[in-house]
Scaffold this motif. Structure first.
Motif, PDB file in Angstrom:
ATOM      1  N   THR A 116      -1.420  -2.670  -6.367  1.00 22.54           N
ATOM      2  CA  THR A 116      -2.869  -2.474  -6.275  1.00 22.54           C
ATOM      3  C   THR A 116      -3.340  -1.700  -7.507  1.00 22.54           C
ATOM      4  O   THR A 116      -2.566  -0.988  -8.154  1.00 22.54           O
ATOM      5  N   TYR A 127      -7.418   0.128  -8.788  1.00 17.70           N
ATOM      6  CA  TYR A 127      -8.785   0.306  -8.274  1.00 17.70           C
ATOM      7  C   TYR A 127      -9.790   0.663  -9.361  1.00 17.70           C
ATOM      8  O   TYR A 127     -10.979   0.789  -9.076  1.00 17.70           O
ATOM      9  N   LEU A 152      -3.812  -6.393  -7.195  1.00 16.82           N
ATOM     10  CA  LEU A 152      -4.625  -6.498  -5.983  1.00 16.82           C
ATOM     11  C   LEU A 152      -5.616  -5.337  -5.955  1.00 16.82           C
ATOM     12  O   LEU A 152      -5.205  -4.173  -5.958  1.00 16.82           O
ATOM     13  N   ASP A 197      -8.499  -3.121  -0.323  1.00 17.90           N
ATOM     14  CA  ASP A 197      -9.452  -2.215   0.344  1.00 17.90           C
ATOM     15  C   ASP A 197      -8.742  -0.932   0.775  1.00 17.90           C
ATOM     16  O   ASP A 197      -9.372  -0.013   1.306  1.00 17.90           O
ATOM     17  N   ASP A 221      -9.808  -7.823  -2.300  1.00 24.92           N
ATOM     18  CA  ASP A 221      -9.993  -7.927  -0.847  1.00 24.92           C
ATOM     19  C   ASP A 221     -11.442  -8.184  -0.473  1.00 24.92           C
ATOM     20  O   ASP A 221     -12.350  -7.512  -0.986  1.00 24.92           O
ATOM     21  N   LYS A 276      -8.678 -11.944  -1.039  1.00 28.33           N
ATOM     22  CA  LYS A 276      -7.684 -11.821   0.053  1.00 28.33           C
ATOM     23  C   LYS A 276      -8.436 -11.599   1.359  1.00 28.33           C
ATOM     24  O   LYS A 276      -9.459 -10.899   1.379  1.00 28.33           O
ATOM     25  N   HIS A 298      -3.253 -12.735   4.625  1.00 36.55           N
ATOM     26  CA  HIS A 298      -2.636 -11.424   4.911  1.00 36.55           C
ATOM     27  C   HIS A 298      -2.437 -11.337   6.418  1.00 36.55           C
ATOM     28  O   HIS A 298      -3.408 -11.261   7.175  1.00 36.55           O
ATOM     29  N   VAL A 347       0.335 -12.463   2.235  1.00 38.40           N
ATOM     30  CA  VAL A 347       0.918 -11.114   2.327  1.00 38.40           C
ATOM     31  C   VAL A 347       1.447 -10.915   3.738  1.00 38.40           C
ATOM     32  O   VAL A 347       0.776 -11.242   4.721  1.00 38.40           O
ATOM     33  N   GLU A 362       2.594  -7.858   5.978  1.00 37.00           N
ATOM     34  CA  GLU A 362       2.619  -6.385   5.979  1.00 37.00           C
ATOM     35  C   GLU A 362       3.309  -5.867   7.235  1.00 37.00           C
ATOM     36  O   GLU A 362       2.964  -6.266   8.366  1.00 37.00           O
ATOM     37  N   ILE A 371       5.048  -6.308   2.084  1.00 34.83           N
ATOM     38  CA  ILE A 371       4.958  -4.836   1.971  1.00 34.83           C
ATOM     39  C   ILE A 371       5.514  -4.312   3.298  1.00 34.83           C
ATOM     40  O   ILE A 371       4.969  -4.588   4.366  1.00 34.83           O
ATOM     41  N   VAL A 419       4.618  -6.204  -2.807  1.00 30.96           N
ATOM     42  CA  VAL A 419       3.412  -5.488  -3.221  1.00 30.96           C
ATOM     43  C   VAL A 419       3.516  -4.046  -2.730  1.00 30.96           C
ATOM     44  O   VAL A 419       4.028  -3.790  -1.637  1.00 30.96           O
ATOM     45  N   VAL A 424       1.229  -0.054  -3.061  1.00 35.29           N
ATOM     46  CA  VAL A 424      -0.029   0.596  -3.432  1.00 35.29           C
ATOM     47  C   VAL A 424       0.237   1.517  -4.635  1.00 35.29           C
ATOM     48  O   VAL A 424       1.181   2.315  -4.629  1.00 35.29           O
TER      49      VAL A 424
HETATM   50  O1  KIV Z   1      -5.491  -3.146   0.721  1.00 33.18           O
HETATM   51  C1  KIV Z   1      -4.324  -3.221   0.298  1.00 33.18           C
HETATM   52  O2  KIV Z   1      -3.897  -2.494  -0.591  1.00 33.18           O
HETATM   53  C2  KIV Z   1      -3.454  -4.221   0.889  1.00 33.18           C
HETATM   54  C3  KIV Z   1      -2.002  -4.165   0.553  1.00 33.18           C
HETATM   55  C4  KIV Z   1      -1.357  -3.072   1.296  1.00 33.18           C
HETATM   56  C5  KIV Z   1      -1.323  -5.457   0.771  1.00 33.18           C
HETATM   57  O3  KIV Z   1      -3.900  -5.030   1.645  1.00 33.18           O
END
Ligand code: KIV
Length: 302
Positions: free
Chosen positions: A25, A27, A44, A47, A86, A116, A140, A183, A185, A206, A216, A218
């Motif tokens: 991820t 941001y 990624l 969210d 996301d 996603k 996901h 994904v 999870e 994950i 994946v 974070v």
């Molecule tokens: O929001 C996110 O970071 C995710 C990952 C944990 C796959 O959905």
């Protein structure tokens, strides 16, 4: 760093050739830039920014505006990397028109290459509509944090046969609807591996074990950047960036307090005559002079 952005056909080929897919991820501009320089296949804009960047307890309060804003910053930082963003809570569960408008914002304003969505068979109409409209969709399933209030906690999925069957059906439904990858999870390793074998599209895990086609994590967990989640069993931390930052800021605080910063190297000098005229003039305006001495902003002056 790889200057060739990943494409969906290349991603499928990676699965065929058994080359693991790496996703992390990001941001904002710096996290995206670092991830790209480190050579990840996919970024990624999760969210999960609600948890690790905005300090919410869950991802539920994250809005479409939040995702667009962060996605745009990531796109500026990682211009050669495939970016998935996301769609947040309840932005793909209404009419198809609304879902497409929301996905369009992520792609056009957030400059993402794909979206996603969390969910299985229940969201396949939305997935199908997006894919047909030219929006690549990453599915996901497993633990889907946007549904935490219904699920009642962050639980491992696929522990019994019934759950394993449900997960497999959801994964297959997403594949049929046109998702380019899924994904998984917090899914038990055996179930995630079985699903990965059954699908022609890649799975990205994950907390879903070693049988997935990719992994994946974070960003804030990987580099231990003030994340409350890095101690989870499925997370591995590769650096203690938070510790280094904390140490640096503590030293800065200490040096300001004991007046060792700023030192000679960090100040700007005026001509000798300026000091003479100021002090010769009677009043002591030393503080005013220091504040106004830079012609450029403090942040850009060298
Ligand atoms: O929001 C996110 O970071 C995710 C990952 C944990 C796959 O959905």
């Amino acid at each position: 760093m790889n200057n060739q952005r990943l494409t969906i056909p290349k991603l499928k080929k990676m699965k065929q050739d058994r080359i693991p897919v790496t996703m992390i991820t990001a941001y904002d501009f710096p996290s995206a830039k670092l991830a790209e320089e480190a050579g990840v296949d996919i970024i990624l804009v999760g969210d999960s920014l609600g948890n690790v960047v905005l300090g919410y307890e869950t991802t539920v309060p994250v809005t479409l505006d939040d995702m667009v804003y962060h996605s745009r910053a990531v796109a500026r930082g990682a211009q050669h990397t495939f970016i998935v963003t996301d769609l947040p809570f309840l932005t793909y569960h209404g009419s198809i028109d609304q879902t497409l408008r929301n996905a369009a914002r992520i792609m056009q304003e957030g400059h993402a290459n794909a979206v996603k969505m969390e969910g299985g068979a229940d969201i396949c109409l939305a997935v199908d509509a997006c894919v047909k409209a030219g929006v690549p969709v990453l599915g996901h399933i497993g633990l889907t944090p946007q549904s935490v209030n219904r699920i009642g906690g962050y639980r491992i999925q696929g522990k019994d046969e019934q759950d394993a069957k449900r997960l497999l059906e959801d994964a297959k439904a997403l594949e049929r609807a046109g998702a380019f990858a899924v994904v998984l999870e917090l899914v038990t390793e055996q179930v995630a591996e079985y699903i990965s074998r059954e699908l022609t599209i890649p799975t990205i895990g994950i907390g879903a074990g070693r049988g997935c086609d990719g992994q994946v994590l974070v960003f804030h967990d990987v580099v231990r950047y003030a994340s409350p989640y890095y101690e989870k069993r499925f997370v591995k931390t590769y650096a203690d960036v938070g510790g280094i930052i904390r140490q640096g800021i503590s030293q800065y605080v200490k040096e300001v307090k004991d007046r060792s910063f700023p030192a000679e190297d960090h100040v700007f000098a005026a001509a000798d005559t300026v000091a003479e005229s100021l002090y010769g003039g009677g009043g002591n305006h030393a503080n005013e002079e220091t504040a106004n001495s830079g012609e450029r902003g403090a942040h850009t002056a060298k």
